[in-house]
Design a protein around this motif. Structure first.
Motif, PDB file in Angstrom:
ATOM      1  N   THR A 202     108.302  12.856 -45.964  1.00 46.13           N
ATOM      2  CA  THR A 202     108.521  11.605 -46.658  1.00 46.13           C
ATOM      3  C   THR A 202     109.323  10.549 -45.563  1.00 46.13           C
ATOM      4  OG1 THR A 202     108.682  12.778 -48.690  1.00 46.13           O
ATOM      5  CG2 THR A 202     109.432  10.580 -48.530  1.00 46.13           C
TER       6      THR A 202
ATOM      7  N   ALA B 243     104.591   9.295 -48.305  1.00 45.55           N
ATOM      8  CA  ALA B 243     104.085  11.027 -47.674  1.00 45.55           C
ATOM      9  C   ALA B 243     103.421  10.428 -46.385  1.00 45.55           C
ATOM     10  CB  ALA B 243     103.302  11.439 -48.474  1.00 45.55           C
ATOM     11  N   ILE B 244     104.131  11.310 -45.241  1.00 44.36           N
ATOM     12  CA  ILE B 244     103.344  11.085 -44.058  1.00 44.36           C
ATOM     13  C   ILE B 244     103.115  12.487 -43.438  1.00 44.36           C
ATOM     14  CG2 ILE B 244     104.042  10.666 -41.400  1.00 44.36           C
ATOM     15  CD1 ILE B 244     103.925   8.105 -43.344  1.00 44.36           C
ATOM     16  N   SER B 245     101.732  12.483 -43.057  1.00 46.66           N
ATOM     17  CA  SER B 245     101.473  14.055 -42.619  1.00 46.66           C
ATOM     18  C   SER B 245     100.702  13.879 -41.047  1.00 46.66           C
ATOM     19  CB  SER B 245     100.060  14.410 -43.266  1.00 46.66           C
ATOM     20  OG  SER B 245     100.418  14.748 -44.650  1.00 46.66           O
ATOM     21  N   LEU B 246     100.992  14.805 -40.068  1.00 48.05           N
ATOM     22  CA  LEU B 246     100.566  14.983 -39.046  1.00 48.05           C
ATOM     23  C   LEU B 246      99.081  14.377 -39.049  1.00 48.05           C
ATOM     24  CD1 LEU B 246     100.634  15.215 -35.812  1.00 48.05           C
ATOM     25  CD2 LEU B 246     100.366  17.603 -36.236  1.00 48.05           C
ATOM     26  N   ALA B 247      98.160  14.863 -40.095  1.00 50.76           N
ATOM     27  CA  ALA B 247      96.706  15.031 -40.136  1.00 50.76           C
ATOM     28  C   ALA B 247      96.539  13.354 -40.154  1.00 50.76           C
ATOM     29  CB  ALA B 247      96.266  15.738 -41.282  1.00 50.76           C
ATOM     30  N   ASP B 248      97.501  12.566 -40.684  1.00 48.65           N
ATOM     31  CA  ASP B 248      97.270  11.087 -41.049  1.00 48.65           C
ATOM     32  C   ASP B 248      96.820  10.459 -39.398  1.00 48.65           C
ATOM     33  OD1 ASP B 248      97.771  11.228 -43.270  1.00 48.65           O
ATOM     34  OD2 ASP B 248      99.931  10.674 -43.225  1.00 48.65           O
TER      35      ASP B 248
ATOM     36  N   ALA C  34     101.150  21.596 -38.219  1.00 54.28           N
ATOM     37  CA  ALA C  34     100.625  20.605 -39.308  1.00 54.28           C
ATOM     38  C   ALA C  34     102.153  20.581 -40.248  1.00 54.28           C
ATOM     39  CB  ALA C  34      99.526  21.058 -40.147  1.00 54.28           C
ATOM     40  N   PHE C  35     102.221  19.283 -40.580  1.00 52.66           N
ATOM     41  CA  PHE C  35     103.479  18.982 -41.481  1.00 52.66           C
ATOM     42  C   PHE C  35     103.193  17.871 -42.314  1.00 52.66           C
ATOM     43  CE2 PHE C  35     104.203  16.694 -37.675  1.00 52.66           C
ATOM     44  CZ  PHE C  35     104.548  15.231 -38.118  1.00 52.66           C
ATOM     45  N   THR C  36     103.870  17.713 -43.553  1.00 51.81           N
ATOM     46  CA  THR C  36     103.923  16.566 -44.159  1.00 51.81           C
ATOM     47  C   THR C  36     105.554  16.201 -44.589  1.00 51.81           C
ATOM     48  OG1 THR C  36     101.682  16.979 -45.207  1.00 51.81           O
ATOM     49  CG2 THR C  36     103.228  15.508 -46.330  1.00 51.81           C
TER      50      THR C  36
ATOM     51  N   ILE D 257     110.127  20.381 -41.438  1.00 53.63           N
ATOM     52  CA  ILE D 257     109.511  20.093 -40.105  1.00 53.63           C
ATOM     53  C   ILE D 257     110.407  20.545 -39.083  1.00 53.63           C
ATOM     54  CG2 ILE D 257     108.504  18.209 -38.989  1.00 53.63           C
ATOM     55  CD1 ILE D 257     108.513  16.395 -41.559  1.00 53.63           C
TER      56      ILE D 257
ATOM     57  N   ASP E  74     114.104  14.765 -43.225  1.00 54.91           N
ATOM     58  CA  ASP E  74     113.617  16.030 -43.199  1.00 54.91           C
ATOM     59  C   ASP E  74     114.874  16.784 -43.567  1.00 54.91           C
ATOM     60  OD1 ASP E  74     111.895  18.409 -43.067  1.00 54.91           O
ATOM     61  OD2 ASP E  74     112.743  18.743 -41.008  1.00 54.91           O
TER      62      ASP E  74
END
Length: 217
Positions: A47, A53-58, A43-45, A140, A135
């Motif tokens: 910019t 903010a961009i997350s893998l969960a998105d 997982a990561f978050t 990441i 990053d």
């Protein structure tokens, strides 16, 4: 199946970039714990270039491709100056996948860019990635043990890491090698689209070493 560099190929690739002061493929790199193909992708978050903010969960339920890049690396230039990388980006995103281009170059290192510079380059080179994540701290990159530019990862719709490695089987900086290469990313995406397992899940990434901050090496 793993990609192996022959001595001749390694020397040719090294000679091709020596004059530019670029790190040759797979020399001294930070030792990070690599993610495991077949298991959950880290997982990561981060910019993106728009400050979002961009997350893998998105992207849960989406196929996700991660691409590490450095605009000053001749191995990256091979794929961008030829339009090869943009073509694969466009194919993937048109098919509904999410393509995240990641820049882990630290401040003061080759490839480090401001958000404005990254956006301008993406526009001028007609990138077709979904977004670009900056990053500079390398968090990441370390999470994925990204070693080179380019270094490619494919994450399945269930969050499983499906591919980790090189973009293709020609570890050179020569654009003329692209037509005769096997593009691992394109092949994997075609197999996934056809409902088949990825036949080549891990290869040895080639390119310039990711320019992490020296304190994180």
């Amino acid at each position: 199946m793993s990609l192996r560099l022959t001595r001749r190929t390694f020397l040719n690739s090294t000679a091709a970039v020596a004059g530019a002061g670029i790190v040759a493929p797979l020399l001294s790199l930070p030792a990070f714990a690599a993610p495991t193909v077949g298991q959950a992708a880290p997982a990561f978050t981060g910019t993106n270039v728009d400050g979002k903010a961009i997350s893998l969960a998105d992207y849960k339920g989406k196929l996700v491709i991660l691409e590490w890049t450095n605009h000053g690396c001749p191995f990256v230039r091979k794929h961008y100056d030829s339009g090869n990388m943009q073509a694969i980006q466009a194919e993937a995103t048109k098919a509904g996948a999410v393509w995240l281009t990641i820049i882990s170059s630290a401040p003061g290192e080759q490839g480090h860019v401001s958000p404005a510079d990254a956006k301008a380059r993406a526009a001028s080179e007609k990138w077709a990635a979904s977004t670009t994540i900056l990053d500079p701290g390398g968090a990441i990159g370390r999470a994925y043990a990204a070693k080179t530019t380019p270094h490619m990862f494919i994450i399945g719709t269930d969050g499983t890491l499906l591919y980790d490695g090189a973009i293709d089987d020609k570890p050179t900086a020569d654009k003329a090698d692209i037509p005769g290469s096997q593009n691992y990313v394109r092949s994997a995406l075609a197999e996934i689209a056809a409902g088949k397992p990825v036949s080549t899940t891990s290869t040895r990434a080639y390119g310039c070493a990711v320019k992490y901050a020296k304190t994180s090496a």
